[in-house]
Design a protein around this motif. Structure first.
Motif, short mmCIF file in Angstrom:
data_model
loop_
_atom_site.label_atom_id
_atom_site.label_comp_id
_atom_site.label_asym_id
_atom_site.label_seq_id
_atom_site.Cartn_x
_atom_site.Cartn_y
_atom_site.Cartn_z
N PRO A 20 26.91 64.95 12.06
CA PRO A 20 26.08 64.37 13.12
C PRO A 20 25.65 65.41 14.14
O PRO A 20 26.41 66.30 14.48
CB PRO A 20 26.98 63.32 13.75
N GLN A 21 24.41 65.27 14.59
CA GLN A 21 23.88 66.10 15.67
C GLN A 21 23.78 65.24 16.93
O GLN A 21 23.75 64.01 16.83
CB GLN A 21 22.51 66.66 15.29
N PRO A 22 23.72 65.84 18.10
CA PRO A 22 23.59 65.04 19.32
C PRO A 22 22.29 64.22 19.29
O PRO A 22 21.25 64.69 18.81
CB PRO A 22 23.54 66.08 20.44
N LEU A 23 22.38 63.01 19.79
CA LEU A 23 21.22 62.12 19.84
C LEU A 23 20.31 62.52 20.99
O LEU A 23 20.75 62.54 22.15
CB LEU A 23 21.67 60.67 20.00
N THR A 24 19.06 62.86 20.68
CA THR A 24 18.05 63.13 21.70
C THR A 24 16.81 62.31 21.38
O THR A 24 16.57 61.96 20.21
CB THR A 24 17.64 64.62 21.76
N ILE A 27 23.22 48.51 21.56
CA ILE A 27 23.48 48.95 22.93
C ILE A 27 24.97 48.79 23.21
O ILE A 27 25.49 47.66 23.20
CB ILE A 27 22.66 48.13 23.94
N PRO A 28 25.69 49.90 23.44
CA PRO A 28 27.12 49.77 23.71
C PRO A 28 27.37 49.08 25.05
O PRO A 28 26.65 49.31 26.02
CB PRO A 28 27.61 51.21 23.73
N LEU A 29 28.37 48.21 25.08
CA LEU A 29 28.78 47.54 26.32
C LEU A 29 30.01 48.28 26.83
O LEU A 29 31.14 47.90 26.54
CB LEU A 29 29.06 46.06 26.06
N GLY A 30 29.79 49.34 27.57
CA GLY A 30 30.84 50.24 28.00
C GLY A 30 30.51 51.63 27.47
O GLY A 30 29.47 51.84 26.87
N VAL A 31 31.39 52.55 27.69
CA VAL A 31 31.19 53.91 27.21
C VAL A 31 31.76 53.99 25.79
O VAL A 31 32.96 54.15 25.61
CB VAL A 31 31.85 54.95 28.15
N ALA A 44 30.93 52.88 14.50
CA ALA A 44 31.53 53.10 15.82
C ALA A 44 32.55 54.23 15.75
O ALA A 44 33.42 54.23 14.89
CB ALA A 44 32.19 51.82 16.30
N VAL A 45 32.42 55.18 16.65
CA VAL A 45 33.44 56.21 16.82
C VAL A 45 34.53 55.64 17.73
O VAL A 45 35.71 55.87 17.52
CB VAL A 45 32.83 57.50 17.42
N ASP A 46 34.10 54.88 18.73
CA ASP A 46 35.01 54.22 19.67
C ASP A 46 34.89 52.71 19.46
O ASP A 46 33.78 52.17 19.44
CB ASP A 46 34.63 54.57 21.11
N ALA A 47 36.01 52.03 19.30
CA ALA A 47 36.00 50.58 19.10
C ALA A 47 35.48 49.88 20.35
O ALA A 47 35.71 50.34 21.47
CB ALA A 47 37.41 50.10 18.78
N GLY A 48 34.77 48.79 20.14
CA GLY A 48 34.31 48.01 21.27
C GLY A 48 33.13 47.12 20.93
O GLY A 48 32.77 46.95 19.76
N GLY A 58 27.90 57.98 24.17
CA GLY A 58 28.70 56.88 24.71
C GLY A 58 27.93 56.02 25.68
O GLY A 58 28.29 54.87 25.92
N HIS A 59 26.85 56.56 26.25
CA HIS A 59 26.02 55.82 27.19
C HIS A 59 24.69 55.42 26.55
O HIS A 59 23.94 54.66 27.15
CB HIS A 59 25.72 56.67 28.44
N GLN A 60 24.38 55.95 25.40
CA GLN A 60 23.08 55.74 24.76
C GLN A 60 23.15 54.59 23.76
O GLN A 60 24.16 54.36 23.12
CB GLN A 60 22.65 56.99 23.99
#
Length: 178
Positions: free
Chosen positions: A19-23, A98-102, A145-149, A128-130
């Motif tokens: 993965p590359q950074p999302l821009t 759209i993530p709800l949280g970071v 998801a890298v982070d659960a939520g 995490g904010h995008q």
């Protein structure tokens, strides 16, 4: 889908995918990045106590009698490396995550059109904010998801199912985010 240590041995001949950074610029061929602009760039509303930012002006959800639907996806964190063995697309509407949280997630995409092969896949890591809006017809992997939520998902709802699934001839092995 198999993940973790078993995935690496199961798909030894898989194409490597990092993965590359999302821009916004890099993601433009596939859709729109959803991110809060800097403070002071929105339109003041509610007596000046709130800034409004219009982020996506056309979600393209009304083709063939479709309507907007807001859903909540509660995602478990994936393990990496991850075998990417299939892709899907929605020709009749966009899909927004759209993530709800970071919460970081990886978006694996390929251009709209004919069913993709592994070499056409591109992976993006959110900060995490995008969030993202996938353009209609864009091939993509299910939520990674890298982070659960929890994620808010805006998509087309209609009696006609709008989801084509394509099994990749050669899987891709998605490496852990760096």
């Amino acid at each position: 889908m198999t993940t973790g240590r078993g995935a690496a041995s199961h798909v030894a001949a898989a194409l490597a995918l990092s993965p590359q950074p999302l821009t916004a610029d890099a993601f433009a061929p596939f859709g729109t990045v959803i991110a809060a602009p800097p403070q002071g760039r929105g339109r003041p509303i509610n007596g000046g106590t709130t800034e409004r930012f219009d982020l996506v002006d056309d979600l393209q959800l009304q083709a063939s009698g479709g309507r907007a639907q807001l859903a909540l996806f509660r995602a478990q964190a994936r393990r990496f490396p991850h075998a990417v063995t299939e892709m899907e697309r929605h020709d009749l509407g966009s899909q927004s995550f759209i993530p709800l949280g970071v919460l970081r997630f990886i978006v694996v995409v390929a251009p709209a059109g004919d069913a993709p092969e592994s070499g056409a896949l591109v992976a993006f890591l959110t900060d995490g904010h995008q969030g993202v809006t996938l353009a209609p017809g864009t091939w993509h992997h299910a939520l990674l998801a890298v982070d659960a939520g929890d994620f808010a998902v805006i998509e087309r709802a209609a009696p006609q199912v709008d989801c084509d699934v394509h099994a990749l001839v050669t899987p891709a092995l998605l490496h852990p985010p760096g």
